[in-house]
Design a protein around this motif. Structure first.
Motif, PDB file in Angstrom:
ATOM      1  N   ILE A   8       0.993  -1.077   0.286  1.00 17.82           N
ATOM      2  CA  ILE A   8       0.160  -0.169  -0.585  1.00 17.82           C
ATOM      3  C   ILE A   8       0.757   0.972   0.323  1.00 17.82           C
ATOM      4  O   ILE A   8       0.875   2.405  -1.169  1.00 17.82           O
ATOM      5  N   SER A   9       2.024   1.280   1.071  1.00 15.96           N
ATOM      6  CA  SER A   9       2.935   2.397   0.681  1.00 15.96           C
ATOM      7  C   SER A   9       3.570   2.567   0.181  1.00 15.96           C
ATOM      8  O   SER A   9       4.010   3.335  -0.404  1.00 15.96           O
ATOM      9  N   ALA A  10       4.017   1.337  -1.299  1.00 17.99           N
ATOM     10  CA  ALA A  10       4.696   1.540  -1.906  1.00 17.99           C
ATOM     11  C   ALA A  10       3.773   2.506  -3.473  1.00 17.99           C
ATOM     12  O   ALA A  10       4.190   2.595  -4.056  1.00 17.99           O
ATOM     13  N   ASN A  11       2.952   1.130  -3.324  1.00 22.99           N
ATOM     14  CA  ASN A  11       2.013   2.007  -4.522  1.00 22.99           C
ATOM     15  C   ASN A  11       1.476   3.679  -4.456  1.00 22.99           C
ATOM     16  O   ASN A  11       1.772   4.220  -5.635  1.00 22.99           O
ATOM     17  N   GLU A  12       1.605   4.243  -2.520  1.00 26.71           N
ATOM     18  CA  GLU A  12       1.307   5.222  -2.899  1.00 26.71           C
ATOM     19  C   GLU A  12       2.357   6.093  -3.562  1.00 26.71           C
ATOM     20  O   GLU A  12       1.890   7.330  -4.117  1.00 26.71           O
ATOM     21  N   GLN A  13       3.519   5.938  -3.611  1.00 30.21           N
ATOM     22  CA  GLN A  13       5.097   6.405  -3.445  1.00 30.21           C
ATOM     23  C   GLN A  13       5.328   6.673  -4.724  1.00 30.21           C
ATOM     24  O   GLN A  13       6.464   6.753  -5.412  1.00 30.21           O
ATOM     25  N   GLY A  14       4.989   5.231  -5.689  1.00 31.85           N
ATOM     26  CA  GLY A  14       5.010   4.985  -6.654  1.00 31.85           C
ATOM     27  C   GLY A  14       7.199   4.180  -6.875  1.00 31.85           C
ATOM     28  O   GLY A  14       7.340   4.688  -7.345  1.00 31.85           O
ATOM     29  N   ARG A  15       6.927   3.598  -5.502  1.00 31.63           N
ATOM     30  CA  ARG A  15       8.145   2.763  -5.564  1.00 31.63           C
ATOM     31  C   ARG A  15       7.643   1.104  -5.603  1.00 31.63           C
ATOM     32  O   ARG A  15       6.954   1.083  -5.800  1.00 31.63           O
ATOM     33  N   GLY A  16       8.829   0.515  -4.497  1.00 27.02           N
ATOM     34  CA  GLY A  16       8.843  -0.721  -4.818  1.00 27.02           C
ATOM     35  C   GLY A  16       9.171  -1.673  -3.504  1.00 27.02           C
ATOM     36  O   GLY A  16       8.967  -0.438  -2.356  1.00 27.02           O
ATOM     37  N   TRP A  22      17.115 -10.198   3.249  1.00 21.73           N
ATOM     38  CA  TRP A  22      17.481 -10.286   2.046  1.00 21.73           C
ATOM     39  C   TRP A  22      18.743  -9.491   1.273  1.00 21.73           C
ATOM     40  O   TRP A  22      18.863  -8.548   1.969  1.00 21.73           O
ATOM     41  N   PRO A  23      19.817 -10.424   1.883  1.00 23.97           N
ATOM     42  CA  PRO A  23      21.428  -9.716   1.047  1.00 23.97           C
ATOM     43  C   PRO A  23      21.319  -8.494   0.263  1.00 23.97           C
ATOM     44  O   PRO A  23      20.693  -9.214  -0.924  1.00 23.97           O
ATOM     45  N   SER A  24      21.378  -7.705   0.882  1.00 25.34           N
ATOM     46  CA  SER A  24      22.129  -6.365  -0.157  1.00 25.34           C
ATOM     47  C   SER A  24      20.625  -5.661  -0.841  1.00 25.34           C
ATOM     48  O   SER A  24      20.503  -4.898  -0.985  1.00 25.34           O
ATOM     49  N   ARG A  25      20.036  -6.166  -0.215  1.00 18.25           N
ATOM     50  CA  ARG A  25      18.225  -5.986  -0.846  1.00 18.25           C
ATOM     51  C   ARG A  25      18.137  -6.291  -2.730  1.00 18.25           C
ATOM     52  O   ARG A  25      18.095  -5.320  -3.235  1.00 18.25           O
ATOM     53  N   SER A  26      19.149  -7.147  -3.064  1.00 19.48           N
ATOM     54  CA  SER A  26      19.416  -7.941  -4.264  1.00 19.48           C
ATOM     55  C   SER A  26      18.453  -7.445  -5.086  1.00 19.48           C
ATOM     56  O   SER A  26      18.833  -7.565  -6.588  1.00 19.48           O
ATOM     57  N   ARG A  27      16.919  -7.623  -5.027  1.00 11.54           N
ATOM     58  CA  ARG A  27      15.445  -7.450  -6.140  1.00 11.54           C
ATOM     59  C   ARG A  27      14.994  -6.124  -4.709  1.00 11.54           C
ATOM     60  O   ARG A  27      14.312  -5.954  -3.991  1.00 11.54           O
ATOM     61  N   ILE A  28      14.057  -5.394  -5.881  1.00 12.02           N
ATOM     62  CA  ILE A  28      13.205  -4.632  -5.305  1.00 12.02           C
ATOM     63  C   ILE A  28      11.937  -5.447  -6.283  1.00 12.02           C
ATOM     64  O   ILE A  28      11.488  -5.487  -7.480  1.00 12.02           O
ATOM     65  N   LEU A  29      10.452  -5.583  -5.301  1.00  9.30           N
ATOM     66  CA  LEU A  29       9.597  -6.082  -6.547  1.00  9.30           C
ATOM     67  C   LEU A  29       8.929  -5.206  -6.039  1.00  9.30           C
ATOM     68  O   LEU A  29       8.390  -4.498  -5.487  1.00  9.30           O
ATOM     69  N   THR A  63       7.510  -9.501   8.523  1.00  9.79           N
ATOM     70  CA  THR A  63       7.367  -8.218   9.035  1.00  9.79           C
ATOM     71  C   THR A  63       8.502  -6.824   9.068  1.00  9.79           C
ATOM     72  O   THR A  63       8.530  -6.245   9.340  1.00  9.79           O
ATOM     73  N   ASP A  64       9.568  -7.413   7.756  1.00  7.09           N
ATOM     74  CA  ASP A  64      10.818  -6.905   7.758  1.00  7.09           C
ATOM     75  C   ASP A  64      10.902  -6.534   6.212  1.00  7.09           C
ATOM     76  O   ASP A  64      11.385  -5.845   5.848  1.00  7.09           O
ATOM     77  N   TRP A  65       9.451  -6.363   5.657  1.00  2.00           N
ATOM     78  CA  TRP A  65       9.417  -5.592   4.472  1.00  2.00           C
ATOM     79  C   TRP A  65       9.438  -4.423   4.411  1.00  2.00           C
ATOM     80  O   TRP A  65       9.235  -3.605   5.942  1.00  2.00           O
ATOM     81  N   ILE A  66       9.836  -3.008   3.683  1.00  2.00           N
ATOM     82  CA  ILE A  66      10.341  -2.030   2.996  1.00  2.00           C
ATOM     83  C   ILE A  66       9.923  -1.773   2.146  1.00  2.00           C
ATOM     84  O   ILE A  66      10.147  -2.330   1.335  1.00  2.00           O
ATOM     85  N   VAL A  67       9.960   0.200   2.409  1.00  2.00           N
ATOM     86  CA  VAL A  67       9.373   0.649   1.104  1.00  2.00           C
ATOM     87  C   VAL A  67      10.905   1.106   0.516  1.00  2.00           C
ATOM     88  O   VAL A  67      11.346   1.698   0.904  1.00  2.00           O
ATOM     89  N   VAL A  68      11.679   0.437  -1.185  1.00  2.00           N
ATOM     90  CA  VAL A  68      12.735   1.541  -2.049  1.00  2.00           C
ATOM     91  C   VAL A  68      12.423   1.490  -3.240  1.00  2.00           C
ATOM     92  O   VAL A  68      11.487   1.498  -3.440  1.00  2.00           O
ATOM     93  N   GLY A  69      13.801   2.270  -3.133  1.00  2.00           N
ATOM     94  CA  GLY A  69      13.609   2.777  -5.147  1.00  2.00           C
ATOM     95  C   GLY A  69      13.702   3.975  -5.520  1.00  2.00           C
ATOM     96  O   GLY A  69      13.142   5.015  -4.435  1.00  2.00           O
TER      97      GLY A  69
END
Length: 69
Positions: A8-16, A22-29, A63-69
């Motif tokens: 929900i937060s990523a959608n509002e911000q246009g991010r992933g 995840w190791p070094s946040r190797s991938r953005i979804l 519960t360790d999901w974060i908004v990135v990108g």
């Protein structure tokens, strides 16, 4: 945050989203409303883009999901 809150937060911000564990946040979804659901974008150029993502139970309950990108 949980995956729902992160999406929900990523959608509002246009991010992933990614997991802190995840190791070094190797991938953005990137959440989409397409049949793919989520598209995985790699941080490294040599990695391939995932056309679909199959989460494991640990991903869905984490519960360790974060908004990135």
């Amino acid at each position: 945050m949980n995956i729902r809150q992160a999406i929900i937060s990523a959608n509002e911000q246009g991010r992933g989203i990614a997991r802190k564990s995840w190791p070094s946040r190797s991938r953005i979804l990137i959440p989409t409303n397409t049949s793919a659901g989520l598209i995985g974008v790699p941080f490294k150029r040599e990695d391939t883009i995932l056309r679909e993502w199959r989460p494991e139970m640990n991903d869905l309950t984490a519960t360790d999901w974060i908004v990135v990108g």
